[in-house]
Every structure is written in structure tokens, then in C-alpha cells.
Design a protein around this motif. Structure first.
Motif, PDB file in Angstrom:
ATOM      1  N   ARG A  66       0.804  -1.220   0.000  1.00  0.00           N
ATOM      2  CA  ARG A  66       0.000   0.000   0.000  1.00  0.00           C
ATOM      3  C   ARG A  66       0.842   1.277   0.000  1.00  0.00           C
ATOM      4  O   ARG A  66       0.304   2.368   0.040  1.00  0.00           O
ATOM      5  CB  ARG A  66      -0.929   0.012   1.206  1.00  0.00           C
ATOM      6  CG  ARG A  66      -1.919  -1.109   1.168  1.00  0.00           C
ATOM      7  CD  ARG A  66      -2.785  -1.124   2.402  1.00  0.00           C
ATOM      8  NE  ARG A  66      -3.937  -1.944   2.178  1.00  0.00           N
ATOM      9  CZ  ARG A  66      -5.163  -1.478   2.009  1.00  0.00           C
ATOM     10  NH1 ARG A  66      -5.390  -0.196   2.068  1.00  0.00           N
ATOM     11  NH2 ARG A  66      -6.160  -2.302   1.805  1.00  0.00           N
ATOM     12  N   ILE A  67       2.165   1.110  -0.017  1.00  0.00           N
ATOM     13  CA  ILE A  67       3.061   2.259   0.066  1.00  0.00           C
ATOM     14  C   ILE A  67       4.032   2.219  -1.112  1.00  0.00           C
ATOM     15  O   ILE A  67       4.536   1.152  -1.470  1.00  0.00           O
ATOM     16  CB  ILE A  67       3.862   2.235   1.390  1.00  0.00           C
ATOM     17  CG1 ILE A  67       2.904   2.261   2.585  1.00  0.00           C
ATOM     18  CG2 ILE A  67       4.829   3.408   1.467  1.00  0.00           C
ATOM     19  CD1 ILE A  67       3.595   2.055   3.919  1.00  0.00           C
ATOM     20  N   ARG A  68       4.287   3.364  -1.699  1.00  0.00           N
ATOM     21  CA  ARG A  68       5.290   3.465  -2.771  1.00  0.00           C
ATOM     22  C   ARG A  68       6.566   4.004  -2.155  1.00  0.00           C
ATOM     23  O   ARG A  68       6.571   5.082  -1.564  1.00  0.00           O
ATOM     24  CB  ARG A  68       4.804   4.388  -3.884  1.00  0.00           C
ATOM     25  CG  ARG A  68       5.875   4.576  -4.950  1.00  0.00           C
ATOM     26  CD  ARG A  68       5.361   5.320  -6.142  1.00  0.00           C
ATOM     27  NE  ARG A  68       4.581   4.373  -6.936  1.00  0.00           N
ATOM     28  CZ  ARG A  68       3.570   4.704  -7.715  1.00  0.00           C
ATOM     29  NH1 ARG A  68       3.196   5.957  -7.796  1.00  0.00           N
ATOM     30  NH2 ARG A  68       2.928   3.799  -8.416  1.00  0.00           N
ATOM     31  N   PHE A  69       7.645   3.247  -2.318  1.00  0.00           N
ATOM     32  CA  PHE A  69       8.928   3.624  -1.746  1.00  0.00           C
ATOM     33  C   PHE A  69       9.827   4.272  -2.787  1.00  0.00           C
ATOM     34  O   PHE A  69       9.828   3.879  -3.953  1.00  0.00           O
ATOM     35  CB  PHE A  69       9.644   2.395  -1.172  1.00  0.00           C
ATOM     36  CG  PHE A  69       8.916   1.761  -0.027  1.00  0.00           C
ATOM     37  CD1 PHE A  69       8.948   2.351   1.231  1.00  0.00           C
ATOM     38  CD2 PHE A  69       8.210   0.587  -0.195  1.00  0.00           C
ATOM     39  CE1 PHE A  69       8.271   1.778   2.299  1.00  0.00           C
ATOM     40  CE2 PHE A  69       7.532   0.005   0.863  1.00  0.00           C
ATOM     41  CZ  PHE A  69       7.565   0.603   2.110  1.00  0.00           C
ATOM     42  N   ALA A  70      10.614   5.243  -2.342  1.00  0.00           N
ATOM     43  CA  ALA A  70      11.645   5.841  -3.187  1.00  0.00           C
ATOM     44  C   ALA A  70      12.736   4.796  -3.420  1.00  0.00           C
ATOM     45  O   ALA A  70      12.888   3.855  -2.635  1.00  0.00           O
ATOM     46  CB  ALA A  70      12.231   7.071  -2.509  1.00  0.00           C
ATOM     47  N   HIS A  71      13.496   4.945  -4.484  1.00  0.00           N
ATOM     48  CA  HIS A  71      14.576   4.006  -4.790  1.00  0.00           C
ATOM     49  C   HIS A  71      15.545   3.963  -3.610  1.00  0.00           C
ATOM     50  O   HIS A  71      15.895   5.004  -3.053  1.00  0.00           O
ATOM     51  CB  HIS A  71      15.301   4.433  -6.066  1.00  0.00           C
ATOM     52  CG  HIS A  71      16.160   3.370  -6.621  1.00  0.00           C
ATOM     53  ND1 HIS A  71      17.429   3.128  -6.151  1.00  0.00           N
ATOM     54  CD2 HIS A  71      15.941   2.465  -7.605  1.00  0.00           C
ATOM     55  CE1 HIS A  71      17.963   2.128  -6.818  1.00  0.00           C
ATOM     56  NE2 HIS A  71      17.082   1.705  -7.719  1.00  0.00           N
ATOM     57  N   PRO A  72      15.989   2.777  -3.216  1.00  0.00           N
ATOM     58  CA  PRO A  72      16.869   2.678  -2.048  1.00  0.00           C
ATOM     59  C   PRO A  72      18.215   3.388  -2.218  1.00  0.00           C
ATOM     60  O   PRO A  72      18.855   3.736  -1.225  1.00  0.00           O
ATOM     61  CB  PRO A  72      17.063   1.166  -1.862  1.00  0.00           C
ATOM     62  CG  PRO A  72      16.555   0.524  -3.097  1.00  0.00           C
ATOM     63  CD  PRO A  72      15.636   1.473  -3.766  1.00  0.00           C
ATOM     64  N   ASP A  73      18.666   3.622  -3.442  1.00  0.00           N
ATOM     65  CA  ASP A  73      19.929   4.325  -3.672  1.00  0.00           C
ATOM     66  C   ASP A  73      19.782   5.841  -3.682  1.00  0.00           C
ATOM     67  O   ASP A  73      20.774   6.553  -3.823  1.00  0.00           O
ATOM     68  CB  ASP A  73      20.564   3.880  -4.996  1.00  0.00           C
ATOM     69  CG  ASP A  73      21.022   2.433  -4.957  1.00  0.00           C
ATOM     70  OD1 ASP A  73      21.206   1.900  -3.845  1.00  0.00           O
ATOM     71  OD2 ASP A  73      21.197   1.837  -6.042  1.00  0.00           O
ATOM     72  N   LEU A  74      18.553   6.330  -3.561  1.00  0.00           N
ATOM     73  CA  LEU A  74      18.332   7.780  -3.533  1.00  0.00           C
ATOM     74  C   LEU A  74      18.793   8.316  -2.181  1.00  0.00           C
ATOM     75  O   LEU A  74      18.267   7.910  -1.145  1.00  0.00           O
ATOM     76  CB  LEU A  74      16.848   8.078  -3.750  1.00  0.00           C
ATOM     77  CG  LEU A  74      16.466   9.489  -4.146  1.00  0.00           C
ATOM     78  CD1 LEU A  74      17.065   9.853  -5.502  1.00  0.00           C
ATOM     79  CD2 LEU A  74      14.968   9.637  -4.198  1.00  0.00           C
ATOM     80  N   PRO A  75      19.786   9.207  -2.172  1.00  0.00           N
ATOM     81  CA  PRO A  75      20.325   9.697  -0.889  1.00  0.00           C
ATOM     82  C   PRO A  75      19.281  10.441  -0.059  1.00  0.00           C
ATOM     83  O   PRO A  75      18.362  11.069  -0.589  1.00  0.00           O
ATOM     84  CB  PRO A  75      21.451  10.644  -1.318  1.00  0.00           C
ATOM     85  CG  PRO A  75      21.779  10.266  -2.717  1.00  0.00           C
ATOM     86  CD  PRO A  75      20.507   9.741  -3.310  1.00  0.00           C
ATOM     87  N   GLN A  76      19.463  10.376   1.244  1.00  0.00           N
ATOM     88  CA  GLN A  76      18.520  10.999   2.170  1.00  0.00           C
ATOM     89  C   GLN A  76      18.462  12.510   1.987  1.00  0.00           C
ATOM     90  O   GLN A  76      17.393  13.097   2.108  1.00  0.00           O
ATOM     91  CB  GLN A  76      18.900  10.653   3.602  1.00  0.00           C
ATOM     92  CG  GLN A  76      17.890  11.127   4.619  1.00  0.00           C
ATOM     93  CD  GLN A  76      18.193  10.613   6.015  1.00  0.00           C
ATOM     94  OE1 GLN A  76      18.983   9.703   6.189  1.00  0.00           O
ATOM     95  NE2 GLN A  76      17.550  11.201   6.996  1.00  0.00           N
ATOM     96  N   ASN A  77      19.584  13.160   1.661  1.00  0.00           N
ATOM     97  CA  ASN A  77      19.554  14.615   1.470  1.00  0.00           C
ATOM     98  C   ASN A  77      18.694  14.998   0.272  1.00  0.00           C
ATOM     99  O   ASN A  77      18.015  16.030   0.303  1.00  0.00           O
ATOM    100  CB  ASN A  77      20.977  15.181   1.333  1.00  0.00           C
ATOM    101  CG  ASN A  77      21.683  14.714   0.080  1.00  0.00           C
ATOM    102  OD1 ASN A  77      21.534  13.571  -0.356  1.00  0.00           O
ATOM    103  ND2 ASN A  77      22.459  15.598  -0.509  1.00  0.00           N
ATOM    104  N   ILE A  78      18.671  14.184  -0.770  1.00  0.00           N
ATOM    105  CA  ILE A  78      17.802  14.466  -1.921  1.00  0.00           C
ATOM    106  C   ILE A  78      16.349  14.272  -1.512  1.00  0.00           C
ATOM    107  O   ILE A  78      15.489  15.086  -1.855  1.00  0.00           O
ATOM    108  CB  ILE A  78      18.178  13.578  -3.121  1.00  0.00           C
ATOM    109  CG1 ILE A  78      19.548  13.995  -3.669  1.00  0.00           C
ATOM    110  CG2 ILE A  78      17.117  13.651  -4.214  1.00  0.00           C
ATOM    111  CD1 ILE A  78      20.052  13.141  -4.815  1.00  0.00           C
TER     112      ILE A  78
END
Length: 173
Positions: A142-154
Motif C-alpha cells: 500500500r506504500i510506494r517507496f523511493a529508490h533505495p539508492d536515492l540519498p537521504q539529502n535528496i
């Protein structure tokens, strides 16, 4: 002429439109955009008149990501495309560019999700350290996740919420 792919790039292996060319390019955006080959430097004035950009700006980077999303549809990005999208996002979210270019527009940008598809940034959440502990107890479909390699600051710059901020723990008695 703007929509016609007639400029050979990448050692003559691809033809691109003028919109995909830059006089100077500080990041590697292939296969989506390229720096003007030196052979065409005498024609810079003409190419600028029909749409070539001098340098990459945040506004143009955002438009480029939206164009890529339209072109890809809901297909997965290949590794080279994913790398280029990550570099574009890093460029958009770096502190150097935010002060000089209208960066308020980056909040409605697109990002790669955990399936390598380009989706709206506000439709995703990223998994923070505390939120990772909650994954086994929630329905992740039920949740769409951001790509795991996308840095937290972005993620923070684009206004993507943390999983731990979205999930509410309820104690059942």
C-alpha cells in the motif's frame, strides 16, 4: 528543426535533438542529454537559436525529468538511465544550484521508485533507520517507496516523507 534528431553524439552512435544538447555540461546525463561535440562549435549560434541550452539549470533539469517520465511511461529504467536520473536529481538538490536558480519548482519533481520507475516525488516515502524496523509489521503493497539508492539529502530537499513519519503505531490491548 527543434524536433528533428540530426546531431550525432556519443562517437556518432546516436542522433539527438537540439533540446538534448548543451554547450557545457558538468554532469554525465547520457543517454538523455549530451555536451555539444567540438566539431559543431562553429554552429553554436544557430543551435542556440533553435533550442540548445548553454548550461543545465534546475528548471531545465526538472523539465528534462518530466520529459523522460513521459517517454518511458511506466517502464523500468535501465542502469544507465537510472544513473543519469540520479545525477540530475543530485544536481537539482545540491546547495550550489538552489541559490541561483528557481529551485522552488523542484518539489514537484519525479524520482525513481523502488521498482526503477519514474514517479512523482510526493507519492513516495523513503525508508529511514527507524522506519526500517516497521517494515515487517506493515502491508508494504500500500506504500510506494523511493529508490533505495536515492540519498537521504535528496529525499529531504524534495520533500519526500520518512516512513517513520507516515506510519502510526497503534498499541492494541
Amino acid at each position: 528543426m527543434q524536433t528533428l534528431a540530426f546531431i550525432p553524439v556519443a562517437n556518432g552512435t546516436r542522433l539527438v535533438t537540439v533540446k538534448s544538447l548543451f554547450a557545457r555540461l558538468t554532469i554525465n546525463m547520457s543517454p538523455f542529454a549530451f555536451e555539444l561535440p567540438s566539431l559543431y562549435l562553429p554552429f553554436v549560434t544557430i543551435l542556440r537559436e533553435i533550442g540548445m541550452q548553454e548550461t543545465l539549470t534546475n528548471t531545465y533539469a526538472r523539465e528534462l525529468l518530466l520529459d523522460i517520465q513521459k517517454a518511458c511511461g511506466y517502464q523500468r529504467l535501465n542502469p544507465n538511465e537510472l544513473r543519469a536520473v540520479m545525477e540530475i536529481l543530485d544536481f537539482m538538490c545540491s546547495g550550489v544550484n538552489q541559490a541561483t536558480d528557481g529551485s522552488e519548482d523542484i518539489f514537484d519533481s519525479v524520482i525513481p521508485d523502488d521498482g526503477c520507475r519514474l514517479v512523482s516525488a510526493v507519492s513516495c516515502v523513503y525508508i529511514d533507520p527507524y522506519g526500517s524496523h516497521l517494515l515487517s509489521n506493515i502491508d508494504t503493497s500500500r506504500i510506494r517507496f523511493a529508490h533505495p539508492d536515492l540519498p537521504q539529502n535528496i529525499c529531504n530537499t524534495l520533500g519526500i516523507k520518512k516512513l517513520s513519519d507516515v506510519i502510526v503505531e497503534v498499541l492494541l490491548l
